[in-house]
Write a protein that holds these residues in place. Structure first.
Motif, PDB file in Angstrom:
ATOM      1  N   PRO A 216     -34.804 -26.536 -21.948  1.00  0.00           N
ATOM      2  CA  PRO A 216     -34.409 -25.365 -22.730  1.00  0.00           C
ATOM      3  C   PRO A 216     -34.511 -24.128 -21.834  1.00  0.00           C
ATOM      4  O   PRO A 216     -35.390 -24.069 -20.969  1.00  0.00           O
ATOM      5  CB  PRO A 216     -35.431 -25.303 -23.858  1.00  0.00           C
ATOM      6  N   ILE A 217     -33.646 -23.173 -22.045  1.00  0.00           N
ATOM      7  CA  ILE A 217     -33.632 -21.990 -21.176  1.00  0.00           C
ATOM      8  C   ILE A 217     -34.974 -21.262 -21.215  1.00  0.00           C
ATOM      9  O   ILE A 217     -35.385 -20.659 -20.224  1.00  0.00           O
ATOM     10  CB  ILE A 217     -32.448 -21.056 -21.501  1.00  0.00           C
ATOM     11  N   SER A 218     -35.686 -21.365 -22.317  1.00  0.00           N
ATOM     12  CA  SER A 218     -37.001 -20.720 -22.419  1.00  0.00           C
ATOM     13  C   SER A 218     -38.035 -21.354 -21.492  1.00  0.00           C
ATOM     14  O   SER A 218     -39.050 -20.734 -21.172  1.00  0.00           O
ATOM     15  CB  SER A 218     -37.501 -20.761 -23.868  1.00  0.00           C
ATOM     16  N   ASP A 219     -37.784 -22.582 -21.043  1.00  0.00           N
ATOM     17  CA  ASP A 219     -38.698 -23.274 -20.123  1.00  0.00           C
ATOM     18  C   ASP A 219     -38.281 -23.151 -18.654  1.00  0.00           C
ATOM     19  O   ASP A 219     -38.972 -23.654 -17.769  1.00  0.00           O
ATOM     20  CB  ASP A 219     -38.781 -24.762 -20.470  1.00  0.00           C
ATOM     21  N   VAL A 220     -37.151 -22.502 -18.398  1.00  0.00           N
ATOM     22  CA  VAL A 220     -36.646 -22.381 -17.031  1.00  0.00           C
ATOM     23  C   VAL A 220     -37.379 -21.237 -16.323  1.00  0.00           C
ATOM     24  O   VAL A 220     -37.422 -20.115 -16.810  1.00  0.00           O
ATOM     25  CB  VAL A 220     -35.117 -22.138 -17.028  1.00  0.00           C
ATOM     26  N   ALA A 221     -37.959 -21.558 -15.162  1.00  0.00           N
ATOM     27  CA  ALA A 221     -38.699 -20.571 -14.366  1.00  0.00           C
ATOM     28  C   ALA A 221     -37.823 -20.076 -13.215  1.00  0.00           C
ATOM     29  O   ALA A 221     -37.114 -20.867 -12.583  1.00  0.00           O
ATOM     30  CB  ALA A 221     -39.982 -21.186 -13.823  1.00  0.00           C
ATOM     31  N   ILE A 222     -37.905 -18.805 -12.939  1.00  0.00           N
ATOM     32  CA  ILE A 222     -37.105 -18.230 -11.849  1.00  0.00           C
ATOM     33  C   ILE A 222     -37.448 -18.894 -10.515  1.00  0.00           C
ATOM     34  O   ILE A 222     -36.571 -19.088  -9.674  1.00  0.00           O
ATOM     35  CB  ILE A 222     -37.264 -16.692 -11.783  1.00  0.00           C
ATOM     36  N   THR A 223     -38.692 -19.280 -10.326  1.00  0.00           N
ATOM     37  CA  THR A 223     -39.082 -19.939  -9.075  1.00  0.00           C
ATOM     38  C   THR A 223     -38.375 -21.286  -8.923  1.00  0.00           C
ATOM     39  O   THR A 223     -37.982 -21.658  -7.818  1.00  0.00           O
ATOM     40  CB  THR A 223     -40.604 -20.126  -9.001  1.00  0.00           C
ATOM     41  N   ASP A 224     -38.199 -22.008 -10.032  1.00  0.00           N
ATOM     42  CA  ASP A 224     -37.494 -23.291  -9.972  1.00  0.00           C
ATOM     43  C   ASP A 224     -36.013 -23.088  -9.662  1.00  0.00           C
ATOM     44  O   ASP A 224     -35.421 -23.848  -8.891  1.00  0.00           O
ATOM     45  CB  ASP A 224     -37.642 -24.060 -11.289  1.00  0.00           C
ATOM     46  N   VAL A 225     -35.415 -22.060 -10.271  1.00  0.00           N
ATOM     47  CA  VAL A 225     -34.007 -21.762 -10.012  1.00  0.00           C
ATOM     48  C   VAL A 225     -33.812 -21.389  -8.546  1.00  0.00           C
ATOM     49  O   VAL A 225     -32.914 -21.899  -7.872  1.00  0.00           O
ATOM     50  CB  VAL A 225     -33.499 -20.627 -10.939  1.00  0.00           C
ATOM     51  N   LEU A 226     -34.673 -20.511  -8.045  1.00  0.00           N
ATOM     52  CA  LEU A 226     -34.554 -20.084  -6.647  1.00  0.00           C
ATOM     53  C   LEU A 226     -34.797 -21.238  -5.684  1.00  0.00           C
ATOM     54  O   LEU A 226     -34.102 -21.364  -4.673  1.00  0.00           O
ATOM     55  CB  LEU A 226     -35.515 -18.930  -6.359  1.00  0.00           C
ATOM     56  N   PHE A 227     -35.759 -22.111  -5.992  1.00  0.00           N
ATOM     57  CA  PHE A 227     -35.991 -23.274  -5.142  1.00  0.00           C
ATOM     58  C   PHE A 227     -34.756 -24.174  -5.128  1.00  0.00           C
ATOM     59  O   PHE A 227     -34.309 -24.625  -4.070  1.00  0.00           O
ATOM     60  CB  PHE A 227     -37.209 -24.081  -5.609  1.00  0.00           C
ATOM     61  N   ALA A 228     -34.192 -24.439  -6.305  1.00  0.00           N
ATOM     62  CA  ALA A 228     -33.023 -25.319  -6.390  1.00  0.00           C
ATOM     63  C   ALA A 228     -31.861 -24.756  -5.588  1.00  0.00           C
ATOM     64  O   ALA A 228     -31.122 -25.505  -4.946  1.00  0.00           O
ATOM     65  CB  ALA A 228     -32.621 -25.515  -7.846  1.00  0.00           C
ATOM     66  N   LEU A 229     -31.695 -23.448  -5.605  1.00  0.00           N
ATOM     67  CA  LEU A 229     -30.569 -22.817  -4.908  1.00  0.00           C
ATOM     68  C   LEU A 229     -30.884 -22.487  -3.447  1.00  0.00           C
ATOM     69  O   LEU A 229     -30.018 -21.995  -2.730  1.00  0.00           O
ATOM     70  CB  LEU A 229     -30.130 -21.560  -5.659  1.00  0.00           C
ATOM     71  N   SER A 230     -32.102 -22.772  -3.000  1.00  0.00           N
ATOM     72  CA  SER A 230     -32.466 -22.464  -1.610  1.00  0.00           C
ATOM     73  C   SER A 230     -31.910 -23.468  -0.607  1.00  0.00           C
ATOM     74  O   SER A 230     -31.816 -23.173   0.576  1.00  0.00           O
ATOM     75  CB  SER A 230     -33.996 -22.390  -1.462  1.00  0.00           C
ATOM     76  N   ASP A 231     -31.522 -24.635  -1.079  1.00  0.00           N
ATOM     77  CA  ASP A 231     -30.946 -25.654  -0.201  1.00  0.00           C
ATOM     78  C   ASP A 231     -29.443 -25.379  -0.049  1.00  0.00           C
ATOM     79  O   ASP A 231     -28.743 -25.202  -1.057  1.00  0.00           O
ATOM     80  CB  ASP A 231     -31.158 -27.039  -0.816  1.00  0.00           C
ATOM     81  N   PRO A 232     -28.932 -25.326   1.179  1.00  0.00           N
ATOM     82  CA  PRO A 232     -27.511 -25.006   1.381  1.00  0.00           C
ATOM     83  C   PRO A 232     -26.546 -25.944   0.644  1.00  0.00           C
ATOM     84  O   PRO A 232     -25.530 -25.491   0.115  1.00  0.00           O
ATOM     85  CB  PRO A 232     -27.329 -25.116   2.892  1.00  0.00           C
TER      86      PRO A 232
END
Length: 104
Positions: free
Chosen positions: A11-27
């Motif tokens: 759920p979007i309420s459980d999404v952490a910005i750190t997880d999003v940034l980590f996921a998008l940190s890989d090229p």
């Protein structure tokens, strides 16, 4: 889950910005997310990098993006449809996707 083909999406309420940034940190994962900016795509049409990528590697990259809350991965016939969770992410983290993906 009611069927084996349904995947868990946080759920979007459980999404952490750190997880999003980590996921998008890989090229390669960033490249996958950028392909979804203009709308949903069949999973088979998305490419993780410019060269051939093993199916297991691509599946892992998409799993990381899905579990971080960046993409939706749903059944569509015999394949899967990928979409960026842009509206949800923009509501919680305004401007983040534009900044990271270099869009708009």
């Amino acid at each position: 889950m009611t069927a084996a083909t349904e995947l868990h999406h946080p759920p979007i309420s459980d999404v952490a910005i750190t997880d999003v940034l980590f996921a998008l940190s890989d090229p390669a994962r960033l490249a996958l997310a950028r392909q979804l900016v203009d709308g949903p795509m069949d999973m088979a049409a998305c490419s993780a990098t410019g060269g051939p990528v093993p199916k297991a590697t691509k599946s892992h990259q998409l799993k990381v993006l899905r579990e971080a809350g960046v993409v939706r991965n749903v059944s569509k016939g015999r394949g899967r449809l990928l979409s960026l969770r842009r509206d949800e992410l923009d509501a919680v983290f305004p401007g983040l996707l534009d900044s990271v993906l270099g869009t708009r």
